[in-house]
Design an enzyme around this catalytic site. Sequence first.
Site, PDB file in Angstrom:
ATOM      1  CB  VAL A   1     -49.579  21.889  -0.884  1.00 50.36           C
ATOM      2  CG1 VAL A   1     -48.776  23.099  -1.623  1.00 50.36           C
ATOM      3  CG2 VAL A   1     -51.028  22.089  -1.336  1.00 50.36           C
ATOM      4  CB  CYS A   2     -45.382  21.794   1.838  1.00 47.20           C
ATOM      5  SG  CYS A   2     -46.354  23.274   2.084  1.00 47.20           S
ATOM      6  CB  THR A   3     -45.292  16.331   1.614  1.00 39.76           C
ATOM      7  OG1 THR A   3     -45.105  16.822   3.034  1.00 39.76           O
ATOM      8  CG2 THR A   3     -44.598  14.739   1.723  1.00 39.76           C
TER       9      THR A   3
END
Length: 244
Positions: free
Chosen positions: A138-140
């Site tokens: 998600v964040c990466t």
Amino acid sequence: MKLTNALALTGAVPVAIAALTPGPPFTRLDKNDAMVIVADLQEGLYQAVRDYDTTVFRNNMIAHAAIAKLFDLPIVLTTSAEHGPNGILPKEISSLYPNAPLIRRNGEVDAWDNPDFKVAVQAQNKSQVILAGITTDVCTEFLALSLRSEGYTVFANSEASGTFSERLASNANDRMVSAGVVLQGVFAIVMDLMRDWRNTPGSLQILPWLDQYLPVYGYVARGHEAAVLNGTLVPGEAGLKRRK
């Protein structure tokens, strides 16, 4: 004597040089055009990482952030809902950069959807981004794909991005690679930024850094130091010869 006559006299057989077709370009990190992003490497989210040994991963997170200090690269920090269970950035990271942009997102999952974060990244005026985040998928991944769509060259630090399982990490990495994201670990990132041990930063600055953040290599240097300063041949070693 002409070359052809010399070959005939010696019996040597001329070797044809194959015509090489250029392959894909080697995308190199450039310390003059690179920046670092810390995306949601938060104390709460850290506890959800299951695809890495937690002690090793903690060190990798801090090492990722410290790359910017080592090479004097601009850095942008961002957190997601840090007043909730996601938590704050580890003090080992935040204390390194008390004056760096820290964008506290209160809702956006993809950091690129936050206008303040986008402005902070664009203000660095760099085309290469070294990125790590929790979670990998998600964040990466979301941020890496967004940056790629904007034209950035993205190097995702696979050692400093973590998620709930190895399967999820593998799926995320596959999707990023298919979009042109370069996956590298801490050592490869540092080596590519340095390029040559004689540069600055070079061995003088980087060996102590590796000793702190990548002790498996730091101890290679320690072993050499000990051998040079304190080394004594034991019986039998003096007779060993290296092949020439």
